[in-house]
Design a protein around this motif. Sequence first.
Motif, PDB file in Angstrom:
ATOM      1  N   ASP A   1       8.424 -53.548  13.705  1.00  0.00           N
ATOM      2  CA  ASP A   1       9.484 -53.436  13.297  1.00  0.00           C
ATOM      3  C   ASP A   1       9.474 -51.679  13.303  1.00  0.00           C
ATOM      4  O   ASP A   1      10.687 -51.270  12.575  1.00  0.00           O
ATOM      5  CB  ASP A   1       9.203 -53.260  10.901  1.00  0.00           C
ATOM      6  N   LYS A   2       8.250 -50.905  13.302  1.00  0.00           N
ATOM      7  CA  LYS A   2       8.327 -49.992  12.712  1.00  0.00           C
ATOM      8  C   LYS A   2       8.575 -48.950  14.518  1.00  0.00           C
ATOM      9  O   LYS A   2       9.599 -48.634  14.543  1.00  0.00           O
ATOM     10  CB  LYS A   2       7.041 -49.232  13.095  1.00  0.00           C
ATOM     11  N   ALA A   3       8.404 -49.809  15.854  1.00  0.00           N
ATOM     12  CA  ALA A   3       9.211 -49.371  17.355  1.00  0.00           C
ATOM     13  C   ALA A   3      10.190 -49.169  17.149  1.00  0.00           C
ATOM     14  O   ALA A   3      10.796 -48.382  17.293  1.00  0.00           O
ATOM     15  CB  ALA A   3       8.455 -50.433  17.960  1.00  0.00           C
ATOM     16  N   ALA A   4      11.216 -50.402  16.466  1.00  0.00           N
ATOM     17  CA  ALA A   4      12.709 -50.283  16.115  1.00  0.00           C
ATOM     18  C   ALA A   4      13.142 -49.316  15.713  1.00  0.00           C
ATOM     19  O   ALA A   4      14.114 -48.643  15.917  1.00  0.00           O
ATOM     20  CB  ALA A   4      13.214 -52.023  15.686  1.00  0.00           C
ATOM     21  N   ARG A   5      12.390 -48.953  14.627  1.00  0.00           N
ATOM     22  CA  ARG A   5      12.768 -48.216  13.220  1.00  0.00           C
ATOM     23  C   ARG A   5      13.107 -47.169  13.537  1.00  0.00           C
ATOM     24  O   ARG A   5      13.650 -45.874  13.409  1.00  0.00           O
ATOM     25  CB  ARG A   5      12.250 -48.710  12.224  1.00  0.00           C
ATOM     26  N   GLN A   6      11.617 -46.811  15.058  1.00  0.00           N
ATOM     27  CA  GLN A   6      11.244 -45.161  14.487  1.00  0.00           C
ATOM     28  C   GLN A   6      12.735 -44.498  16.118  1.00  0.00           C
ATOM     29  O   GLN A   6      13.039 -43.896  15.505  1.00  0.00           O
ATOM     30  CB  GLN A   6      10.186 -44.603  15.384  1.00  0.00           C
ATOM     31  N   VAL A   7      13.149 -45.290  16.735  1.00  0.00           N
ATOM     32  CA  VAL A   7      13.980 -45.010  17.623  1.00  0.00           C
ATOM     33  C   VAL A   7      15.756 -44.614  16.381  1.00  0.00           C
ATOM     34  O   VAL A   7      16.164 -43.327  17.309  1.00  0.00           O
ATOM     35  CB  VAL A   7      14.973 -46.349  18.476  1.00  0.00           C
ATOM     36  N   ILE A   8      15.767 -45.568  15.485  1.00  0.00           N
ATOM     37  CA  ILE A   8      16.588 -45.254  14.797  1.00  0.00           C
ATOM     38  C   ILE A   8      16.309 -43.891  13.070  1.00  0.00           C
ATOM     39  O   ILE A   8      17.616 -42.978  13.532  1.00  0.00           O
ATOM     40  CB  ILE A   8      16.912 -46.046  13.779  1.00  0.00           C
ATOM     41  N   GLU A   9      15.563 -43.723  13.786  1.00  0.00           N
ATOM     42  CA  GLU A   9      15.073 -42.562  12.815  1.00  0.00           C
ATOM     43  C   GLU A   9      14.682 -41.445  13.205  1.00  0.00           C
ATOM     44  O   GLU A   9      15.939 -40.566  12.531  1.00  0.00           O
ATOM     45  CB  GLU A   9      13.762 -42.867  11.963  1.00  0.00           C
ATOM     46  N   ASP A  10      14.480 -41.544  14.212  1.00  0.00           N
ATOM     47  CA  ASP A  10      14.445 -39.783  15.769  1.00  0.00           C
ATOM     48  C   ASP A  10      16.207 -39.717  16.182  1.00  0.00           C
ATOM     49  O   ASP A  10      16.498 -38.758  16.040  1.00  0.00           O
ATOM     50  CB  ASP A  10      13.488 -40.315  16.758  1.00  0.00           C
ATOM     51  N   ALA A  11      17.115 -40.448  15.629  1.00  0.00           N
ATOM     52  CA  ALA A  11      18.387 -40.388  16.833  1.00  0.00           C
ATOM     53  C   ALA A  11      18.929 -39.104  15.068  1.00  0.00           C
ATOM     54  O   ALA A  11      20.665 -39.407  14.754  1.00  0.00           O
ATOM     55  CB  ALA A  11      19.158 -41.536  16.634  1.00  0.00           C
ATOM     56  N   GLY A  12      18.257 -40.467  13.175  1.00  0.00           N
ATOM     57  CA  GLY A  12      18.833 -39.725  12.843  1.00  0.00           C
ATOM     58  C   GLY A  12      19.133 -40.296  11.569  1.00  0.00           C
ATOM     59  O   GLY A  12      20.125 -39.692  10.326  1.00  0.00           O
ATOM     60  N   TYR A  13      19.877 -41.442  11.829  1.00  0.00           N
ATOM     61  CA  TYR A  13      20.219 -42.238  11.329  1.00  0.00           C
ATOM     62  C   TYR A  13      18.884 -43.331   9.957  1.00  0.00           C
ATOM     63  O   TYR A  13      19.359 -44.525   9.879  1.00  0.00           O
ATOM     64  CB  TYR A  13      21.202 -43.392  11.700  1.00  0.00           C
ATOM     65  N   GLY A  14      17.977 -42.717  10.031  1.00  0.00           N
ATOM     66  CA  GLY A  14      17.025 -44.084   9.006  1.00  0.00           C
ATOM     67  C   GLY A  14      17.134 -43.954   8.037  1.00  0.00           C
ATOM     68  O   GLY A  14      17.287 -45.433   7.886  1.00  0.00           O
ATOM     69  N   PRO A  15      18.051 -43.032   6.950  1.00  0.00           N
ATOM     70  CA  PRO A  15      18.427 -44.006   5.619  1.00  0.00           C
ATOM     71  C   PRO A  15      19.576 -44.926   5.840  1.00  0.00           C
ATOM     72  O   PRO A  15      20.483 -45.910   5.168  1.00  0.00           O
ATOM     73  CB  PRO A  15      19.185 -42.747   5.035  1.00  0.00           C
ATOM     74  N   HIS A  16      20.247 -45.247   7.391  1.00  0.00           N
ATOM     75  CA  HIS A  16      21.721 -46.457   7.561  1.00  0.00           C
ATOM     76  C   HIS A  16      20.828 -47.748   7.552  1.00  0.00           C
ATOM     77  O   HIS A  16      21.573 -48.338   8.301  1.00  0.00           O
ATOM     78  CB  HIS A  16      22.734 -45.335   8.323  1.00  0.00           C
ATOM     79  N   PHE A  17      19.390 -48.048   8.315  1.00  0.00           N
ATOM     80  CA  PHE A  17      18.982 -48.594   8.167  1.00  0.00           C
ATOM     81  C   PHE A  17      18.514 -49.912   7.064  1.00  0.00           C
ATOM     82  O   PHE A  17      17.421 -49.289   7.043  1.00  0.00           O
ATOM     83  CB  PHE A  17      17.416 -48.683   9.582  1.00  0.00           C
ATOM     84  N   LEU A  18      18.937 -50.862   6.558  1.00  0.00           N
ATOM     85  CA  LEU A  18      18.792 -51.200   5.957  1.00  0.00           C
ATOM     86  C   LEU A  18      18.429 -52.464   5.574  1.00  0.00           C
ATOM     87  O   LEU A  18      18.076 -52.597   4.397  1.00  0.00           O
ATOM     88  CB  LEU A  18      20.354 -51.532   4.509  1.00  0.00           C
ATOM     89  N   SER A  19      17.828 -52.583   6.435  1.00  0.00           N
ATOM     90  CA  SER A  19      17.447 -54.440   6.693  1.00  0.00           C
ATOM     91  C   SER A  19      15.818 -54.153   7.024  1.00  0.00           C
ATOM     92  O   SER A  19      15.352 -53.403   7.786  1.00  0.00           O
ATOM     93  CB  SER A  19      18.065 -55.445   7.196  1.00  0.00           C
ATOM     94  N   ARG A  20      15.417 -55.496   7.385  1.00  0.00           N
ATOM     95  CA  ARG A  20      13.916 -55.197   7.876  1.00  0.00           C
ATOM     96  C   ARG A  20      14.201 -55.616   9.171  1.00  0.00           C
ATOM     97  O   ARG A  20      15.773 -56.194  10.188  1.00  0.00           O
ATOM     98  CB  ARG A  20      13.006 -56.419   7.374  1.00  0.00           C
ATOM     99  N   THR A  21      13.466 -55.963  10.342  1.00  0.00           N
ATOM    100  CA  THR A  21      14.321 -55.727  11.931  1.00  0.00           C
ATOM    101  C   THR A  21      13.749 -57.688  12.376  1.00  0.00           C
ATOM    102  O   THR A  21      14.922 -57.675  13.175  1.00  0.00           O
ATOM    103  CB  THR A  21      12.812 -55.062  12.372  1.00  0.00           C
TER     104      THR A  21
END
Length: 365
Positions: free
Chosen positions: A277-297
Amino acid sequence: MQDTYQKRLDALRQKMAQSNTDLVVLGPSSHMNWISGVNPHGDERPVMLLISPDYAGFLMPSLNADSVRQHTDLPFHIWHDADGPTEALRDLLAASGTPKGASRIVLDETMRTDFTFLIKDALPEAQLRFTADTVGDLRKSKDATEYDALKASNIINDLALTAAFDGLKEGMSERDVAAIIEAVYTSYGAQVEFIAVAFGANGAFAHHHTGDTLLTQDTAVQIDTGCRYQGYPSDNTRCGWFGTPTAEYKQVFDIVERAVQAGLAAAHVGAIAGEVDKAARQVIEDAGYGPHFLSRTGHGLGLDLHEPPYITSNSDVALEMGNVFSIEPGIYLADRFGIRLEEIVFLRAEGCEILSDMPREMLVR
């Protein structure tokens, strides 16, 4: 197929020995179906499968008995509406050899509460827990028969998704697209598990319910759908644009695709689900969209559409060979669009095998 159920029953008894379990009690559920091939209609009449180290038998309403007998050779302890289940359950517990004292019993967590209380009343001193270290643990790793059914279900799903995107026309509704998908399922002998078609801003709802929204030019399209075939479900999400995609849409699509790739790369035998989950989430967070990833991986998939292992940020579960689960990161932008790209994978020694053959590329129509 009876050989398969006997092997599963033998494996369960090994788990019971390892976990010091005296009795496993299963209600009408995927657990019962997986261990015995019996999937009776669940209503208020108690139906239970009791498994001890030396015995396995059903508490069975008389109304169900003849039909269920076609699917199993295990013994029935039959009860009639006029008498109730108490005496038959007492006989079944006696046949199972379950100690009346502080016995250690595993209960089906999906079973009706009133069924559970029948067991509690009969064995008031029992130590109770759920199936995580017995049936649940066994079900996490799929065998070759399950793999074949899951693969076939996913291929039918590919055909339905392809037909849906190819059939997009201005003015059609989300329900019209769902009808295309259902027709493909039916033509291959599959049943609808779920269909979620989202046009435009509806895609920002992670669990949108297909409705009457009409397709217009320059609109995002997200389709998350699954069928059930040979008893097993599929689940896949693909996204695209009707018209000419905007620069923002293309940028967000690329971020989600990179998140999928990161999740797939992190998922291997022994990996911790939380790290995937962290690996997928990190990509989105690094792109500035972390708050918009609303669910689990992701979530596991087998007889149930959602089952362990769950690919969540707080999971410390180690992934095992034969696990089947989704990798489905997403970015959901309110009032604009949502993009989720989903793969169901079968975990092998060398890594993830994707069960879908459909590319994840942006589908522009």
